[in-house]
Design a protein around this motif. Structure first.
Motif, PDB file in Angstrom:
ATOM      1  N   LYS A 176       0.826  -1.208   0.000  1.00 15.12           N
ATOM      2  CA  LYS A 176       0.000   0.000   0.000  1.00 15.12           C
ATOM      3  C   LYS A 176       0.863   1.262   0.000  1.00 15.12           C
ATOM      4  CE  LYS A 176      -2.003  -1.095   3.833  1.00 15.12           C
ATOM      5  NZ  LYS A 176      -1.323  -2.354   4.147  1.00 15.12           N
ATOM      6  N   GLY A 177       1.795   1.310   0.903  1.00 14.97           N
ATOM      7  CA  GLY A 177       2.658   2.490   1.012  1.00 14.97           C
ATOM      8  C   GLY A 177       3.502   2.694  -0.232  1.00 14.97           C
ATOM      9  N   THR A 178       4.040   1.610  -0.766  1.00 16.01           N
ATOM     10  CA  THR A 178       4.857   1.693  -1.981  1.00 16.01           C
ATOM     11  C   THR A 178       4.036   2.231  -3.147  1.00 16.01           C
ATOM     12  OG1 THR A 178       6.220  -0.160  -1.250  1.00 16.01           O
ATOM     13  CG2 THR A 178       6.245   0.347  -3.612  1.00 16.01           C
ATOM     14  N   GLN A 179       2.857   1.684  -3.341  1.00 17.60           N
ATOM     15  CA  GLN A 179       2.010   2.121  -4.448  1.00 17.60           C
ATOM     16  C   GLN A 179       1.526   3.559  -4.247  1.00 17.60           C
ATOM     17  OE1 GLN A 179       1.797   0.496  -7.318  1.00 17.60           O
ATOM     18  NE2 GLN A 179       3.189  -0.956  -6.350  1.00 17.60           N
ATOM     19  N   CYS A 180       1.202   3.925  -3.008  1.00 20.62           N
ATOM     20  CA  CYS A 180       0.778   5.302  -2.742  1.00 20.62           C
ATOM     21  C   CYS A 180       1.911   6.279  -3.035  1.00 20.62           C
ATOM     22  CB  CYS A 180       0.310   5.459  -1.293  1.00 20.62           C
ATOM     23  SG  CYS A 180      -1.346   4.831  -0.996  1.00 20.62           S
ATOM     24  N   THR A 181       3.133   5.908  -2.680  1.00 15.75           N
ATOM     25  CA  THR A 181       4.288   6.760  -2.964  1.00 15.75           C
ATOM     26  C   THR A 181       4.452   6.954  -4.469  1.00 15.75           C
ATOM     27  OG1 THR A 181       5.403   6.096  -0.924  1.00 15.75           O
ATOM     28  CG2 THR A 181       6.788   7.003  -2.671  1.00 15.75           C
ATOM     29  N   LEU A 182       4.338   5.874  -5.231  1.00 14.57           N
ATOM     30  CA  LEU A 182       4.463   5.962  -6.691  1.00 14.57           C
ATOM     31  C   LEU A 182       3.335   6.788  -7.307  1.00 14.57           C
ATOM     32  CD1 LEU A 182       5.550   2.290  -7.487  1.00 14.57           C
ATOM     33  CD2 LEU A 182       6.948   4.358  -7.721  1.00 14.57           C
ATOM     34  N   LEU A 183       2.102   6.542  -6.869  1.00 14.65           N
ATOM     35  CA  LEU A 183       0.967   7.303  -7.387  1.00 14.65           C
ATOM     36  C   LEU A 183       1.093   8.786  -7.032  1.00 14.65           C
ATOM     37  CD1 LEU A 183      -1.898   4.784  -6.630  1.00 14.65           C
ATOM     38  CD2 LEU A 183      -1.248   5.607  -8.901  1.00 14.65           C
ATOM     39  N   SER A 184       1.537   9.053  -5.837  1.00 14.65           N
ATOM     40  CA  SER A 184       1.709  10.434  -5.400  1.00 14.65           C
ATOM     41  C   SER A 184       2.755  11.136  -6.255  1.00 14.65           C
ATOM     42  CB  SER A 184       2.118  10.441  -3.928  1.00 14.65           C
ATOM     43  OG  SER A 184       2.358  11.750  -3.487  1.00 14.65           O
ATOM     44  N   LYS A 185       3.865  10.467  -6.465  1.00  7.01           N
ATOM     45  CA  LYS A 185       4.962  11.032  -7.257  1.00  7.01           C
ATOM     46  C   LYS A 185       4.539  11.261  -8.706  1.00  7.01           C
ATOM     47  CE  LYS A 185       9.635   9.968  -8.818  1.00  7.01           C
ATOM     48  NZ  LYS A 185      10.685   8.962  -8.851  1.00  7.01           N
ATOM     49  N   ASN A 186       3.853  10.299  -9.286  1.00  7.45           N
ATOM     50  CA  ASN A 186       3.500  10.371 -10.700  1.00  7.45           C
ATOM     51  C   ASN A 186       2.267  11.222 -11.011  1.00  7.45           C
ATOM     52  OD1 ASN A 186       5.672   8.751 -11.538  1.00  7.45           O
ATOM     53  ND2 ASN A 186       4.533   6.887 -11.096  1.00  7.45           N
ATOM     54  N   HIS A 187       1.400  11.424 -10.013  1.00  8.11           N
ATOM     55  CA  HIS A 187       0.157  12.148 -10.274  1.00  8.11           C
ATOM     56  C   HIS A 187      -0.035  13.390  -9.405  1.00  8.11           C
ATOM     57  CE1 HIS A 187      -1.251   9.042 -13.000  1.00  8.11           C
ATOM     58  NE2 HIS A 187      -0.850   8.151 -12.121  1.00  8.11           N
ATOM     59  N   GLY A 188       0.886  13.633  -8.482  1.00 11.16           N
ATOM     60  CA  GLY A 188       0.796  14.833  -7.654  1.00 11.16           C
ATOM     61  C   GLY A 188      -0.217  14.779  -6.534  1.00 11.16           C
ATOM     62  N   TRP A 189      -0.668  13.589  -6.197  1.00 12.80           N
ATOM     63  CA  TRP A 189      -1.624  13.446  -5.102  1.00 12.80           C
ATOM     64  C   TRP A 189      -0.872  13.434  -3.764  1.00 12.80           C
ATOM     65  CZ3 TRP A 189      -4.150   8.579  -7.653  1.00 12.80           C
ATOM     66  CH2 TRP A 189      -4.850   8.974  -8.796  1.00 12.80           C
TER      67      TRP A 189
END
Length: 121
Positions: free
Chosen positions: A7-20
């Motif tokens: 969860k944390g890994t994917q959230c970090t990637l999504l945050s980085k790539n989409h600005g969330w």
């Protein structure tokens, strides 16, 4: 998903790539526990000391506070909330505390075999 599901890994990637903004329910609880003189910290610590789960309303309030802060300081309007909701009680609390102040668009659930989870911890 359970601890180690990613969860944390994917959230970090999504945050980085989409600005969330990535908000971790666990990180918010741990940070609040350290605040001297915080009424919420006292409640969180007493529940944990007694072996109880922190009430959903407290976790929800911490998430809401973080969202309001990020919106006012950074103009952030999109959030990934890691580790919440975990139960129907969490969902009910979200509806009561946050209500229409935020639009919930998606809930992601990471399914991961138990042996993989344990090998990652």
């Amino acid at each position: 998903g359970g601890p180690g599901a990613g969860k944390g890994t994917q959230c970090t990637l999504l945050s980085k790539n989409h600005g969330w903004a990535h908000l971790s329910a666990g990180d918010l609880l741990r940070a609040e526990r350290k605040k001297s003189g915080s009424e919420l910290a006292d409640i969180i610590n007493s529940n944990i000391s007694a072996g109880k789960i922190v009430p959903s309303e407290i976790t929800t309030q911490l998430i809401k506070n973080a969202m309001v802060e990020l919106r006012s300081t950074q103009g952030q309007i999109k959030f990934l909330i890691d580790g919440f909701p975990r139960s129907e009680g969490n969902v009910t609390s979200w509806q009561e505390v946050v209500g229409d102040a935020a639009v919930l668009e998606y809930v992601l659930f990471f399914e991961c075999p138990y042996d993989i989870l344990t090998s990652r911890l």
